[in-house]
Design an enzyme around this catalytic site. Structure first.
Site, PDB file in Angstrom:
ATOM      1  N   ALA A  29      -1.935   1.420   1.101  1.00  0.00           N
ATOM      2  CA  ALA A  29      -2.535   2.704   0.738  1.00  0.00           C
ATOM      3  C   ALA A  29      -1.801   3.859   1.416  1.00  0.00           C
ATOM      4  CB  ALA A  29      -4.014   2.723   1.143  1.00  0.00           C
ATOM      5  N   TYR A 223      -0.018 -19.874  -5.223  1.00  0.00           N
ATOM      6  CA  TYR A 223       1.052 -19.478  -6.141  1.00  0.00           C
ATOM      7  C   TYR A 223       2.366 -19.370  -5.360  1.00  0.00           C
ATOM      8  CZ  TYR A 223      -0.669 -14.955  -4.332  1.00  0.00           C
ATOM      9  OH  TYR A 223      -1.106 -13.937  -3.534  1.00  0.00           O
TER      10      TYR A 223
HETATM   11  C1  FAD Z   1      -1.532  -7.377   9.004  1.00  0.00           C
HETATM   12  C2  FAD Z   1      -2.177  -7.451   7.651  1.00  0.00           C
HETATM   13  C3  FAD Z   1      -1.996  -8.609   6.867  1.00  0.00           C
HETATM   14  C4  FAD Z   1      -2.611  -8.705   5.618  1.00  0.00           C
HETATM   15  N1  FAD Z   1      -2.407  -9.834   4.873  1.00  0.00           N
HETATM   16  C5  FAD Z   1      -2.952  -9.932   3.647  1.00  0.00           C
HETATM   17  C6  FAD Z   1      -2.717 -11.076   2.831  1.00  0.00           C
HETATM   18  O1  FAD Z   1      -2.003 -11.987   3.206  1.00  0.00           O
HETATM   19  N2  FAD Z   1      -3.296 -11.133   1.589  1.00  0.00           N
HETATM   20  C7  FAD Z   1      -4.118 -10.118   1.140  1.00  0.00           C
HETATM   21  O2  FAD Z   1      -4.642 -10.200   0.021  1.00  0.00           O
HETATM   22  N3  FAD Z   1      -4.352  -9.018   1.894  1.00  0.00           N
HETATM   23  C8  FAD Z   1      -3.785  -8.896   3.121  1.00  0.00           C
HETATM   24  N4  FAD Z   1      -4.008  -7.774   3.875  1.00  0.00           N
HETATM   25  C9  FAD Z   1      -4.894  -6.725   3.338  1.00  0.00           C
HETATM   26  C10 FAD Z   1      -4.305  -5.959   2.205  1.00  0.00           C
HETATM   27  O3  FAD Z   1      -3.002  -5.496   2.540  1.00  0.00           O
HETATM   28  C11 FAD Z   1      -5.249  -4.788   1.936  1.00  0.00           C
HETATM   29  O4  FAD Z   1      -6.527  -5.310   1.598  1.00  0.00           O
HETATM   30  C12 FAD Z   1      -4.858  -3.930   0.758  1.00  0.00           C
HETATM   31  O5  FAD Z   1      -3.478  -3.900   0.574  1.00  0.00           O
HETATM   32  C13 FAD Z   1      -5.358  -2.485   0.977  1.00  0.00           C
HETATM   33  O6  FAD Z   1      -4.497  -1.882   1.907  1.00  0.00           O
HETATM   34  P1  FAD Z   1      -4.816  -0.717   2.914  1.00  0.00           P
HETATM   35  O7  FAD Z   1      -3.531  -0.007   3.068  1.00  0.00           O
HETATM   36  O8  FAD Z   1      -6.013   0.036   2.477  1.00  0.00           O
HETATM   37  O9  FAD Z   1      -5.203  -1.446   4.261  1.00  0.00           O
HETATM   38  P2  FAD Z   1      -4.303  -2.329   5.230  1.00  0.00           P
HETATM   39  O10 FAD Z   1      -3.308  -3.131   4.465  1.00  0.00           O
HETATM   40  O11 FAD Z   1      -5.241  -3.050   6.115  1.00  0.00           O
HETATM   41  O12 FAD Z   1      -3.476  -1.248   6.094  1.00  0.00           O
HETATM   42  C14 FAD Z   1      -4.057  -0.455   7.104  1.00  0.00           C
HETATM   43  C15 FAD Z   1      -2.965  -0.005   8.050  1.00  0.00           C
HETATM   44  O13 FAD Z   1      -3.513   0.902   8.986  1.00  0.00           O
HETATM   45  C16 FAD Z   1      -3.116   0.558  10.299  1.00  0.00           C
HETATM   46  N5  FAD Z   1      -4.187   1.003  11.189  1.00  0.00           N
HETATM   47  C17 FAD Z   1      -5.453   0.552  11.245  1.00  0.00           C
HETATM   48  N6  FAD Z   1      -6.176   1.206  12.160  1.00  0.00           N
HETATM   49  C18 FAD Z   1      -5.336   2.110  12.714  1.00  0.00           C
HETATM   50  C19 FAD Z   1      -5.495   3.088  13.731  1.00  0.00           C
HETATM   51  N7  FAD Z   1      -6.671   3.257  14.356  1.00  0.00           N
HETATM   52  N8  FAD Z   1      -4.431   3.863  14.059  1.00  0.00           N
HETATM   53  C20 FAD Z   1      -3.222   3.707  13.425  1.00  0.00           C
HETATM   54  N9  FAD Z   1      -3.018   2.777  12.466  1.00  0.00           N
HETATM   55  C21 FAD Z   1      -4.068   1.993  12.105  1.00  0.00           C
HETATM   56  C22 FAD Z   1      -2.957  -0.966  10.223  1.00  0.00           C
HETATM   57  O14 FAD Z   1      -2.124  -1.456  11.263  1.00  0.00           O
HETATM   58  C23 FAD Z   1      -2.363  -1.144   8.834  1.00  0.00           C
HETATM   59  O15 FAD Z   1      -0.953  -1.015   8.854  1.00  0.00           O
HETATM   60  C24 FAD Z   1      -3.430  -7.643   5.128  1.00  0.00           C
HETATM   61  C25 FAD Z   1      -3.605  -6.480   5.921  1.00  0.00           C
HETATM   62  C26 FAD Z   1      -2.985  -6.381   7.168  1.00  0.00           C
HETATM   63  C27 FAD Z   1      -3.176  -5.121   7.996  1.00  0.00           C
END
Ligand code: FAD
Length: 403
Positions: A29, A223
């Site tokens: 995101a 997969y």
């Molecule tokens: C390490 C990791 C591994 C994942 N592995 C999988 C997987 O194998 N399969 C799957 O389906 N989904 C996985 N996910 C979740 C998936 O990526 C998310 O559900 C989806 O892509 C939505 O993404 P997002 O960017 O909203 O959240 P996220 O992908 O969780 O990203 C959030 C980001 O914000 C950072 N962050 C959080 N809190 C803080 C803070 N207080 N200060 C600064 N930075 C912060 C985190 O380090 C991360 O990089 C994983 C997420 C992470 C973080």
């Protein structure tokens, strides 16, 4: 409210030129919204708590609705180079291994690509896109507190340093600080399901089929990834015992094997090959009530964490990113933010709800299980496209042309 085709931007002056945004989190995101804003002329800084953007996570499925956003950001080619194109999605009886339903997505939807990609590869594609758009990425910036009470947002880092931000975007995932500042604390509840994930070596040339092996109270999704050299496994079991929600908890592979004892030899073979196993507890969080304030907004898992049973977490995050940047650009902050929430909240809540229901369908016990599998087999034989049409509202939606 309707959006406009992405070509629209090429013909317009960029209304966000030099507007400053601070994005928390360099996940799917955060990097996507940073890129979408920077491509519209904004000055964007991304703060990420990790010390490096490294190889973490396992497989993700990018469906056509998510791929549409990557295309509009100019990143689809980079995704295609690293991902495998899904040929089919197959539901199988976990114990016998027999097919129950096969959705021929490549044949039935030739114009819509479904992709299987390592999360680290998608993050790398997005990171490069953000860099090319001029986004500044700062690592080792864990934000401990977010204060939205004043005229400008204030962020407190883990070292106690204070930072002011012009406009803060919370892409900080499951335990979002920005969500907390906008909505207060809301306790999620344990779904009594846990999931293991693992990557195992695979035979190059494995067909790009996403397989779901269904058993009573459990299921396993698998997969291939990276040209068929790796195989992704997510194995879900119903459990009374609580398990932590997060991405960093390791588990003994034996636990996973025991949980799937009795499954087909194909599944047993995969589980035997798994040495590095990660465990996460599946929690349900309500979709956030408030997605923005005057100087802040949230998206992705920060706004609507989902169970993984429809593989829409990353896809919704990509959709949100586009719509948020588009609304801010076209309508400005005062009108753009309510428009963003109005466009996204209902759709995301509906997808989250559909993912919740899928778990129940995969985990049926006898005698319901036999009846449901027979229904799926007959349905698949008589009207092979019908099961896929049920999901057209998810996969067929393109936020880059339709808001
Ligand atoms: C390490 C990791 C591994 C994942 N592995 C999988 C997987 O194998 N399969 C799957 O389906 N989904 C996985 N996910 C979740 C998936 O990526 C998310 O559900 C989806 O892509 C939505 O993404 P997002 O960017 O909203 O959240 P996220 O992908 O969780 O990203 C959030 C980001 O914000 C950072 N962050 C959080 N809190 C803080 C803070 N207080 N200060 C600064 N930075 C912060 C985190 O380090 C991360 O990089 C994983 C997420 C992470 C973080």
């Amino acid at each position: 409210m309707r959006g406009r085709p992405c070509a629209f931007y090429k013909a317009q002056k960029m209304t966000l030129k030099n507007t400053e945004f601070t994005v928390l989190g360099a996940g799917v995101a955060g990097l996507a919204v940073a890129t979408a804003l920077a491509q519209r002329g904004a000055k964007v800084v991304v703060l990420e708590q990790a010390d490096a953007i490294r190889e973490v996570g396992a497989g993700l499925q990018i469906s056509p609705n998510g791929a549409a956003v990557l295309r509009a950001l100019g990143l689809e080619g980079a995704l295609v180079a690293l991902a495998m194109r899904t040929q089919a999605i197959e539901l199988r009886d976990g114990y016998s291994g027999d097919p129950v339903l096969r959705l021929e997505v490549a044949k039935l939807r030739p114009a819509q690509a479904f992709h299987l990609v390592h999360r680290a590869d998608l993050i790398e594609v997005l990171r490069k896109g953000a860099e090319a758009a001029g986004v500044e990425l700062q690592l080792l910036q864990r934000i401990e507190a977010v204060d939205l009470s004043g005229s400008t947002p204030r962020l407190v880092t883990a070292t106690g340093a204070e930072r002011a931000a012009g406009f803060v975007i919370g892409a900080d995932g499951l335990h979002s600080k920005v969500r907390g500042a906008l909505n207060g604390a809301v306790a999620p509840f344990f779904t009594h399901q846990i999931a293991w994930r693992a990557l195992i070596p695979a035979t190059p040339g494995d067909a790009a089929v996403a397989e779901v092996h269904m058993g009573a109270g459990r299921h396993l999704v698998s997969y291939p990834l990276r040209g068929g050299t790796l195989r992704n496994i997510v194995a879900v079991e119903e459990r009374r015992q609580w398990v932590e929600e997060g991405w960093n908890l390791r588990d003994d592979p034996l636990e996973m094997r025991l949980a799937f004892d009795g499954f087909s030899p194909r599944v047993q073979g995969w589980l035997e090959a798994a040495s590095d196993v990660w465990l996460w507890g599946l929690f349900r969080h309500p979709v956030a009530k408030q997605w923005f304030s005057q100087r802040a907004a949230i998206l992705g898992d920060a706004a609507h964490p989902t169970l993984p049973f429809l593989a829409q977490g990353a896809n919704m995050a990509l959709e949100d990113a586009w719509v948020l940047a588009d609304c801010l650009d076209r309508l400005g902050v005062a009108k753009g933010l309510p428009a963003y929430q109005a466009l996204r909240q209902f759709r995301c809540a509906k997808i989250v709800q559909a993912a919740n229901s899928n778990a129940r369908a995969y985990h049926l016990r006898e005698p319901l299980r036999a009846v449901a599998h027979l229904g799926l087999r007959l349905g698949g034989a008589v009207a092979p496209g019908l099961a896929l049409r049920k999901f057209d509202w998810i996969y067929g939606h393109d936020v880059t042309v339709g808001g």
